[in-house]
Design an enzyme around this catalytic site. Structure first.
Site, PDB file in Angstrom:
ATOM      1  N   TRP A 149      53.297  -9.448  20.431  1.00  0.00           N
ATOM      2  CA  TRP A 149      52.488  -9.383  19.209  1.00  0.00           C
ATOM      3  C   TRP A 149      53.366  -8.921  18.055  1.00  0.00           C
ATOM      4  O   TRP A 149      54.122  -7.952  18.184  1.00  0.00           O
ATOM      5  CB  TRP A 149      51.322  -8.430  19.439  1.00  0.00           C
ATOM      6  CG  TRP A 149      50.389  -8.246  18.291  1.00  0.00           C
ATOM      7  CD1 TRP A 149      49.887  -9.213  17.469  1.00  0.00           C
ATOM      8  CD2 TRP A 149      49.826  -7.006  17.843  1.00  0.00           C
ATOM      9  NE1 TRP A 149      49.042  -8.643  16.538  1.00  0.00           N
ATOM     10  CE2 TRP A 149      48.988  -7.303  16.743  1.00  0.00           C
ATOM     11  CE3 TRP A 149      49.942  -5.676  18.273  1.00  0.00           C
ATOM     12  CZ2 TRP A 149      48.273  -6.317  16.060  1.00  0.00           C
ATOM     13  CZ3 TRP A 149      49.229  -4.695  17.608  1.00  0.00           C
ATOM     14  CH2 TRP A 149      48.413  -5.020  16.517  1.00  0.00           C
TER      15      TRP A 149
ATOM     16  N   ASP B  83      49.369  -1.984  26.872  1.00  0.00           N
ATOM     17  CA  ASP B  83      48.527  -2.385  25.751  1.00  0.00           C
ATOM     18  C   ASP B  83      47.436  -3.290  26.317  1.00  0.00           C
ATOM     19  O   ASP B  83      47.710  -4.388  26.798  1.00  0.00           O
ATOM     20  CB  ASP B  83      49.351  -3.136  24.703  1.00  0.00           C
ATOM     21  CG  ASP B  83      48.529  -3.479  23.457  1.00  0.00           C
ATOM     22  OD1 ASP B  83      47.328  -3.172  23.423  1.00  0.00           O
ATOM     23  OD2 ASP B  83      49.106  -4.069  22.521  1.00  0.00           O
TER      24      ASP B  83
ATOM     25  N   LYS C 125      38.126  -7.265  20.859  1.00  0.00           N
ATOM     26  CA  LYS C 125      37.862  -8.567  21.471  1.00  0.00           C
ATOM     27  C   LYS C 125      36.690  -8.509  22.447  1.00  0.00           C
ATOM     28  O   LYS C 125      35.760  -9.307  22.362  1.00  0.00           O
ATOM     29  CB  LYS C 125      39.116  -9.071  22.200  1.00  0.00           C
ATOM     30  CG  LYS C 125      40.404  -9.059  21.380  1.00  0.00           C
ATOM     31  CD  LYS C 125      40.351  -9.971  20.193  1.00  0.00           C
ATOM     32  CE  LYS C 125      41.716 -10.177  19.540  1.00  0.00           C
ATOM     33  NZ  LYS C 125      42.351  -8.961  19.012  1.00  0.00           N
TER      34      LYS C 125
END
Length: 453
Positions: free
Chosen positions: A182, A263, A299
């Protein structure tokens, strides 16, 4: 004259203004009180037409969020935004989960709720439930009180707080992140005070995992180095290790005393199963070792704008966990003081109610299943068109994103000719697709790889 009468009526105001001017103007022959007027203030730099910030350079657009900026400016009726990392319905609309609406209604109807500050560590129930969700309710680390959990500002905030804690209190200040990862990861950890290096992860030739390269790079990392791991649904590639590969990674990292920093942005959102998507984490927690975990509910609960997340640090003992929490408070207090209440209350309400929890898992699986369906539909459409190349990686990868393998020239071509927007590295958000837009995307990919090789 009216103005003269006002000025004559308030001589003391003139004197105060003159005194102020003498103090503010650059050193020069003093302006006499008789000649100083409000017009003299125009010469002061901060009130001039140019700004003291005039030399500030224009910052570049964020490579991900900039895609949406360009998309919004495009008037084409057939435009498609595949850059945004947020779920969309089959109709292309943002989704608020029904269970979230229920939880909010319940909170709204609770007349005893107030808007007081949360503690520095956040909402206690949210922290306990978040740790159980990612580590498992029967986790020895939880049962032995070896986990220090603090509420943070979604995944980004959790990573930043964790990074600053490590920069202050951990002996090794180098963190290895996967290549690619990311785009915000290197910025977060660099600004937190860590040295960022990378390890091999993605193999462009196979559009899969470069497992051998990963093992070699972790083997070469110094003992004690911090290793960032995506718990599931690797962003941006959608390529995850198998269970057997995760076990090899775990054994290697523990043998070299490498510190895992997970993560987890997509628990339950990748496969549709909360436990399956946390399997890699469970393997590391089960061996009794220490680790850090950044969680986000953007999400999997659709709480993007609520900025709800948690940082958990699994420690060697309960005593250490207490000390770690005390130091996390010292990181958080000058950064943002304490976290917001509303989003964490939504999460805690859902996780603490069996009926709501079951409803959430069903809605979560529905989102995951739709993304999986989009993968299959896109693969089938490319196969039907006879598009050059092997596109099986689309259905092998998992989660919100697919690393298509398209190069920057092909991406630019698709934007120009087909009004399809994605990041320049060829990453597309499968959640931004629908049955209506799949054929348009397939036509664009087919044209791009045929004309621009």
């Amino acid at each position: 004259m009216p103005t003269a009468n006002v000025r004559a009526a308030h001589p003391s105001a003139d004197r105060r203004l003159s005194t102020l001017v003498r103090h503010l103007l650059p050193s020069s022959p003093r302006t006499s009180p008789a000649t100083a007027t409000s017009a003299d203030l125009q010469a002061f730099p901060t009130m001039a037409s140019s700004s003291v910030f005039a030399g500030v350079a224009q910052g570049p657009e964020d490579p991900i969020l900039g895609v949406t900026v360009a998309f919004n400016k495009d008037p084409s009726p057939v435009k498609v935004n595949l850059g945004v990392g947020a779920y969309r319905t089959e109709e292309g609309k943002p989704l608020v989960l029904n269970v979230v609406k229920r939880a909010e209604a319940q909170l709204l109807n609770n007349q005893s709720r107030v808007k007081e500050y949360l503690p520095i560590t956040g909402l206690a129930d949210f922290n306990k439930l978040s740790a159980k969700l990612i580590f498992g309710a029967d986790s020895p680390a939880i049962q032995e009180n070896r986990v220090a959990t603090v509420q943070c500002l979604s995944g980004t905030g959790s990573l930043r707080v964790g990074g600053e804690f490590l920069a202050r209190h951990y002996h090794e200040r180098t963190i290895y992140i996967p290549n690619p990862t990311w785009g915000n990861h290197p910025k977060i950890f660099t600004l937190a005070g860590l040295t960022v290096r990378s390890y091999r992860y993605y193999d462009p030739a196979t559009r899969g995992l470069d497992f051998q390269g990963l093992l070699e790079d972790l083997s070469s990392a110094p003992s004690g180095a911090i290793i960032l791991l995506h718990a599931c649904a690797h962003n941006p590639t959608g390529v995850d290790p198998t269970v057997d590969q995760w076990e090899q990674i775990r054994q290697l990292m523990r043998s070299k005393a490498l510190l895992p920093f997970f993560d987890s942005a997509y628990q339950g959102f990748a496969s549709g199963s909360l436990d399956k998507d946390a399997q890699s984490v469970h393997m590391f927690v089960a061996d009794g070792g220490e680790l850090l975990m950044a969680q986000s509910y953007a999400k999997n609960m659709g709480l993007y704008g609520e900025r709800v997340g948690a940082l958990s640090i699994v420690c060697g003992s309960a005593d250490v966990a207490v000390k770690v929490e005390s130091q996390l408070k010292l990181v958080i207090r000058p950064m943002y003081s304490n976290p917001p209440l509303h989003g964490a209350s939504i999460v805690a309400t859902i996780l603490n109610d069996c009926g709501m929890f079951d409803e959430w898992t069903k809605e979560l699986k529905g989102m995951a299943d739709r993304i999986i369906s989009m993968r299959q539909q896109l693969f089938n459409a490319l196969k039907t068109r006879g598009t050059p190349g092997d596109w099986s990686h689309i259905i092998k990868q998992i989660g919100m994103f697919t690393f298509t393998g398209l190069n920057s020239d092909q991406v630019a071509f698709m934007r120009q000719e087909f009004h399809i927007y994605m990041t320049s590295d060829g990453r597309i958000s499968m959640a931004g697709l629908s049955s209506r837009t799949v054929p348009h995307l397939a036509d664009a990919i087919d044209a791009a790889v045929t004309k621009l090789k």
